[in-house]
Design a protein around this motif. Structure first.
Motif, short mmCIF file in Angstrom:
data_model
loop_
_atom_site.label_atom_id
_atom_site.label_comp_id
_atom_site.label_asym_id
_atom_site.label_seq_id
_atom_site.Cartn_x
_atom_site.Cartn_y
_atom_site.Cartn_z
N ARG A 1 7.84 4.32 -3.97
CA ARG A 1 7.19 4.25 -5.27
C ARG A 1 7.41 5.56 -6.01
O ARG A 1 7.46 6.63 -5.40
CB ARG A 1 5.70 3.97 -5.12
N GLN B 1 6.28 9.42 -5.07
CA GLN B 1 6.12 9.69 -3.65
C GLN B 1 7.10 10.77 -3.18
O GLN B 1 7.93 11.25 -3.94
CB GLN B 1 6.32 8.40 -2.85
N GLU C 1 12.27 4.18 -9.32
CA GLU C 1 12.20 3.15 -8.28
C GLU C 1 13.43 2.24 -8.35
O GLU C 1 13.91 1.89 -9.43
CB GLU C 1 10.94 2.31 -8.46
N ASP D 1 0.29 9.27 -2.82
CA ASP D 1 -0.43 8.42 -3.76
C ASP D 1 -0.45 8.98 -5.18
O ASP D 1 -1.26 8.60 -6.01
CB ASP D 1 -1.85 8.14 -3.29
N VAL E 1 1.06 8.19 -7.81
CA VAL E 1 1.88 7.06 -8.23
C VAL E 1 1.25 6.39 -9.45
O VAL E 1 0.10 6.65 -9.81
CB VAL E 1 2.04 6.04 -7.08
N PRO F 1 -0.65 0.09 -10.44
CA PRO F 1 -0.02 -1.22 -10.64
C PRO F 1 -0.69 -2.01 -11.75
O PRO F 1 -1.92 -2.07 -11.84
CB PRO F 1 -0.21 -1.89 -9.27
N THR G 1 10.56 5.38 -14.29
CA THR G 1 10.10 4.09 -13.76
C THR G 1 9.22 3.38 -14.78
O THR G 1 9.37 2.18 -15.02
CB THR G 1 9.34 4.30 -12.45
#
Length: 350
Positions: free
Chosen positions: A60, A63, A86, A124, A126, A129, A153
């Motif tokens: 991800r 990371q 990604e 984490d 990231v 979602p 991304t």
């Protein structure tokens, strides 16, 4: 084995969240091969990797991988953030640090075709979602490595997403990924990049950082750079009314060492192995154990991944801050071998 007398555990922690990465699950080791080395600046390179078994290495954005290099006959591990979007072949960017054993090796000695192991991916820091709101990023120096992964991304998933970046460097020659950032500006109309050069403009203080960042009411904010800069940005943003939950931080170097350090050798007993070793002044529990030949698990070595977590059964430690331990873990007696040292004779369940 438990002891009948009370145990003293000192685990100092400042107020607020200091989590860098999540409490670890199993960390996967993979063999990789260096397929390309790209010079980014005079003192930074990007390593592109391929897995030895040919299977994908999914990750991800934001990371990191822990790289396990054999340098002059000894394995040394360092965590480096993935610096690509990604879905691309995994690549990590390494900047030379003064006196840095591993960064010196990577930037000056590592060759295409080199083979070694990586652990992870982990972390984490990231994107959330399903979240499509605006993003505000602050990076300084090599702190851009996870940030550019997040930016590219996010924009590929939604070209109309509002993304703003404040990128601080000493001067233009130190700017990593200049061409990629300019390409993103040209391709995505809602991506805004503000460069700041301390050689000419000085270091922005908390109020100036908050003014430069100016996050929208629903923006998620990502900070990656030296600890003082992130502290100043956080203070400025909080003073401007930004909720702490909207601010995420990432760091690359070990936490500042706690002032309370032993000046004499201290014995540490490891229950699982039955070994008792001596921690020398200045050593962490992990450093002392590895020097004595103990097979202790570890990954990032900066207090962020929790892979070296051990449980204290008796004794007193001091622990560098910030780190990834939760309040519940601390209350249960856990500490991090890479970031803690024994203040008194210590017994650990490891």
């Amino acid at each position: 084995m438990f002891f009948s007398h009370p145990r003293r555990i000192t685990l100092p922690r400042p107020a607020g969240s200091a989590r860098r990465w999540a409490t670890p699950a199993a960390i996967t080791a993979r063999g990789v091969r260096v397929t390309d080395i790209r010079r980014e600046t005079d003192d930074a390179v990007t390593l592109t990797l391929a897995t030895e078994d040919g299977r994908p290495l999914p990750f991800r954005a934001g990371q990191y991988l822990t790289h396990c290099f054999n340098i002059d006959g000894a394995e040394v591990r360092r965590a480096y953030s993935l610096s690509v979007a990604e879905g691309e072949p995994p690549a990590c960017t390494v900047k030379l640090l003064p006196g840095g054993l591993v960064s010196q090796y990577v930037v000056t000695r590592l060759k295409i075709g080199a083979r070694y192991r990586v652990l992870g991916p982990s972390g984490d820091f990231v994107l959330t979602p399903g979240e499509r709101g605006p993003l505000v990023m602050l990076a300084a120096g090599s702190g851009i490595t996870p940030i550019i992964s997040l930016i590219e991304t996010a924009l590929r998933a939604d070209p109309q997403r509002r993304v703003r970046l404040l990128y601080i460097n000493r001067d233009p020659a130190r700017t990593l990924f200049d061409a990629r950032l300019r390409a993103a500006q040209a391709r995505y109309p809602r991506f805004e990049w503000t460069p700041w050069y301390t050689a000419s403009a000085g270091r922005p203080d908390a109020a100036r950082l908050a003014e430069l960042l100016q996050p929208e009411i629903d923006a998620q904010i990502y900070l990656c750079g030296p600890q003082p800069l992130m502290d100043a940005a956080t203070a400025g943003l909080r003073a401007a009314g930004v909720a702490a939950a909207r601010i995420r931080r990432e760091r690359f170097i070990p936490a500042p060492r706690h002032q309370q350090r032993p000046t004499a050798p201290v014995e540490i007993r490891f229950l699982r192995s039955g070994r008792t070793i001596v921690q020398r002044p200045g050593e962490s529990i992990l450093e002392a154990g590895l020097r004595a030949g103990l097979a202790l698990p570890f990954s990032c070595t900066v207090g962020g991944c929790g892979h070296c977590r051990v449980r204290i059964r008796d004794g007193e430690v001091c622990l560098d801050e910030p780190n990834c331990l939760s309040a519940d873990e601390r209350a249960a007696g856990w500490t991090l071998a890479c970031s803690a040292c024994a203040l008194t004779p210590l017994t650990v369940d490891a």
